[in-house]
Design a protein around this motif. Structure first.
Motif, PDB file in Angstrom:
ATOM      1  N   TYR A 270      37.300  19.569  18.491  1.00  0.00           N
ATOM      2  CA  TYR A 270      36.779  19.680  17.126  1.00  0.00           C
ATOM      3  C   TYR A 270      35.432  18.976  17.023  1.00  0.00           C
ATOM      4  CZ  TYR A 270      41.220  21.382  15.241  1.00  0.00           C
ATOM      5  OH  TYR A 270      42.337  22.139  14.953  1.00  0.00           O
ATOM      6  N   THR A 271      34.599  19.459  16.081  1.00  0.00           N
ATOM      7  CA  THR A 271      33.344  18.802  15.728  1.00  0.00           C
ATOM      8  C   THR A 271      33.334  18.524  14.227  1.00  0.00           C
ATOM      9  OG1 THR A 271      30.935  18.995  15.678  1.00  0.00           O
ATOM     10  CG2 THR A 271      32.176  21.028  15.444  1.00  0.00           C
ATOM     11  N   LEU A 272      32.643  17.455  13.846  1.00  0.00           N
ATOM     12  CA  LEU A 272      32.468  17.122  12.423  1.00  0.00           C
ATOM     13  C   LEU A 272      30.973  17.062  12.103  1.00  0.00           C
ATOM     14  CD1 LEU A 272      34.226  16.468   9.898  1.00  0.00           C
ATOM     15  CD2 LEU A 272      33.882  14.041  10.433  1.00  0.00           C
TER      16      LEU A 272
ATOM     17  N   ASP B 136      31.816  15.227  20.017  1.00  0.00           N
ATOM     18  CA  ASP B 136      32.941  16.037  19.570  1.00  0.00           C
ATOM     19  C   ASP B 136      34.227  15.275  19.861  1.00  0.00           C
ATOM     20  OD1 ASP B 136      31.129  18.215  19.038  1.00  0.00           O
ATOM     21  OD2 ASP B 136      31.104  18.578  21.208  1.00  0.00           O
ATOM     22  N   MET B 137      35.349  15.775  19.359  1.00  0.00           N
ATOM     23  CA  MET B 137      36.658  15.168  19.610  1.00  0.00           C
ATOM     24  C   MET B 137      37.447  16.066  20.555  1.00  0.00           C
ATOM     25  SD  MET B 137      37.688  13.953  15.744  1.00  0.00           S
ATOM     26  CE  MET B 137      36.995  15.457  15.013  1.00  0.00           C
TER      27      MET B 137
ATOM     28  N   GLN C 208      39.043  11.838  23.486  1.00  0.00           N
ATOM     29  CA  GLN C 208      37.797  11.474  24.160  1.00  0.00           C
ATOM     30  C   GLN C 208      36.648  11.989  23.297  1.00  0.00           C
ATOM     31  OE1 GLN C 208      37.563  12.023  28.559  1.00  0.00           O
ATOM     32  NE2 GLN C 208      39.589  12.949  28.342  1.00  0.00           N
ATOM     33  N   TYR C 209      35.648  11.148  23.104  1.00  0.00           N
ATOM     34  CA  TYR C 209      34.498  11.516  22.275  1.00  0.00           C
ATOM     35  C   TYR C 209      33.354  11.938  23.196  1.00  0.00           C
ATOM     36  CZ  TYR C 209      37.426   9.245  18.856  1.00  0.00           C
ATOM     37  OH  TYR C 209      38.504   8.903  18.069  1.00  0.00           O
ATOM     38  N   LYS C 210      33.187  13.252  23.330  1.00  0.00           N
ATOM     39  CA  LYS C 210      32.216  13.824  24.255  1.00  0.00           C
ATOM     40  C   LYS C 210      31.445  14.947  23.567  1.00  0.00           C
ATOM     41  CE  LYS C 210      33.872  11.534  27.895  1.00  0.00           C
ATOM     42  NZ  LYS C 210      33.092  10.560  28.703  1.00  0.00           N
ATOM     43  N   ASP C 211      30.193  15.097  23.939  1.00  0.00           N
ATOM     44  CA  ASP C 211      29.366  16.181  23.390  1.00  0.00           C
ATOM     45  C   ASP C 211      29.570  17.434  24.245  1.00  0.00           C
ATOM     46  OD1 ASP C 211      27.500  17.783  22.171  1.00  0.00           O
ATOM     47  OD2 ASP C 211      25.771  16.779  23.081  1.00  0.00           O
ATOM     48  N   LEU C 212      30.659  18.151  24.004  1.00  0.00           N
ATOM     49  CA  LEU C 212      31.024  19.278  24.847  1.00  0.00           C
ATOM     50  C   LEU C 212      30.351  20.592  24.446  1.00  0.00           C
ATOM     51  CD1 LEU C 212      34.745  18.378  25.447  1.00  0.00           C
ATOM     52  CD2 LEU C 212      33.014  18.693  27.209  1.00  0.00           C
TER      53      LEU C 212
ATOM     54  N   ASP D  61      27.519  17.425  10.539  1.00  0.00           N
ATOM     55  CA  ASP D  61      27.098  17.634   9.150  1.00  0.00           C
ATOM     56  C   ASP D  61      28.279  17.631   8.183  1.00  0.00           C
ATOM     57  OD1 ASP D  61      24.453  17.880  10.022  1.00  0.00           O
ATOM     58  OD2 ASP D  61      24.658  20.046  10.318  1.00  0.00           O
ATOM     59  N   TYR D  62      29.313  16.850   8.519  1.00  0.00           N
ATOM     60  CA  TYR D  62      30.512  16.690   7.675  1.00  0.00           C
ATOM     61  C   TYR D  62      31.302  17.988   7.506  1.00  0.00           C
ATOM     62  CZ  TYR D  62      28.328  12.240   6.572  1.00  0.00           C
ATOM     63  OH  TYR D  62      27.747  10.995   6.670  1.00  0.00           O
ATOM     64  N   THR D  63      31.148  18.902   8.450  1.00  0.00           N
ATOM     65  CA  THR D  63      31.934  20.137   8.429  1.00  0.00           C
ATOM     66  C   THR D  63      32.886  20.135   9.621  1.00  0.00           C
ATOM     67  OG1 THR D  63      30.141  21.380   7.390  1.00  0.00           O
ATOM     68  CG2 THR D  63      31.858  22.656   8.480  1.00  0.00           C
ATOM     69  N   LEU D  64      34.181  20.087   9.353  1.00  0.00           N
ATOM     70  CA  LEU D  64      35.179  20.057  10.419  1.00  0.00           C
ATOM     71  C   LEU D  64      35.344  21.467  10.988  1.00  0.00           C
ATOM     72  CD1 LEU D  64      37.260  18.317  11.959  1.00  0.00           C
ATOM     73  CD2 LEU D  64      38.946  19.011  10.230  1.00  0.00           C
ATOM     74  N   THR D  65      35.068  21.630  12.277  1.00  0.00           N
ATOM     75  CA  THR D  65      35.114  22.940  12.919  1.00  0.00           C
ATOM     76  C   THR D  65      35.940  22.876  14.191  1.00  0.00           C
ATOM     77  OG1 THR D  65      32.879  23.428  12.091  1.00  0.00           O
ATOM     78  CG2 THR D  65      33.732  24.834  13.844  1.00  0.00           C
TER      79      THR D  65
END
Length: 258
Positions: free
Chosen positions: A123-125, A104-105, A93-97, A127-131
């Protein structure tokens, strides 16, 4: 001499063929399947990434995936990979958690079994940074059976206890040897499960957060006693507990709070 050369060549040929066949068999046994494909902006630059869920089944056409991973082809041309534990029917699910304005994923992977449990990832990506944002840990719940067919749980995070009347299960508990004439045969704990479900919901000021549900069982897994619900919101990169609810499964009456 000629026969020896022919024999050696034949042996080499069949050995090579066997090796090639073996490699092919391994590749077939580890055949990767594409479970889903989505196009979503994950970085905040208004350009969509291509997100794949991929998995390798335990055998051909099997439902259980022994390996699962997320492959992200970003709009900057780079590829990112997230390895997950095995399970059934993974989904995103693509949600801004974390409430930063970017999707976010939120990933769910059911593990199967009678417990109905799943593994969850976030997870968040940006600024192209996988966190790895992680998800909130299940509540810490202490539990015990009490004499006279009762059960008790204590939720550590809020320091509250709840007692359940389990007399309707007395015959079953006596048959199992858990109780003898209403007295515990030995100190015993209830079964406290991790999240059965973890779901994005609107919480504080209509921001997105997560709602988790943990099941409490008695003498065995199917002996369900209560659900413990918890709501969480992420603040400054950390999950904060907003509220909890305890609901007895087999009775409309509210549980007794000590």
């Amino acid at each position: 001499m000629k026969k020896e050369l022919i024999f050696a060549f034949s042996a080499f040929f069949f050995m090579s063929l066997s090796a090639i066949t073996g490699v092919y068999a391994v590749e077939e046994a580890n055949k990767t399947e594409i479970i889903s494909k989505d196009l979503v902006d994950l970085t905040g630059d208004d350009k969509k990434e291509t997100i794949y869920i991929k998995g390798i089944p335990v055998e051909d056409k099997a439902e259980f995936l022994k390996e699962i991973y997320i492959s992200i082809v970003a709009s900057n041309g780079k590829e990112y990979k997230i390895n997950l534990d095995g399970g059934y029917e993974p989904s995103i699910q693509y949600k801004d958690l974390n409430n930063d304005g970017i999707n976010d994923m939120f990933i769910s992977v059911p593990t199967g079994g009678s417990g109905g449990l799943s593994n969850f990832y976030l997870y968040t990506l940006k600024d192209y940074t996988l966190t790895d944002l992680t998800v909130p840990e299940p509540l810490i719940i202490q539990s015990e059976f009490l004499n006279d067919y009762k059960g008790k749980i204590t939720i550590t995070e809020i320091n509250k206890s709840y007692t359940f009347d389990l007399k309707d299960r007395a015959k079953d508990y006596e048959r199992l040897g858990l109780y003898i004439n209403g007295s515990l045969s030995e100190p015993s704990e209830l079964m406290v499960l991790p999240y059965g479900t973890l779901t994005p919901v609107r919480v504080q000021n209509q921001r997105l957060g997560l709602e988790g549900v943990q099941r409490i069982s008695g003498a065995y897994n199917a002996d369900s006693i209560a659900f413990v619900e918890s709501k969480w919101i992420m603040e400054n990169g950390k999950w904060e507990l907003l509220e909890t609810k305890v609901k007895k499964i087999d009775s409309p009456k509210k549980e007794k709070e000590d």
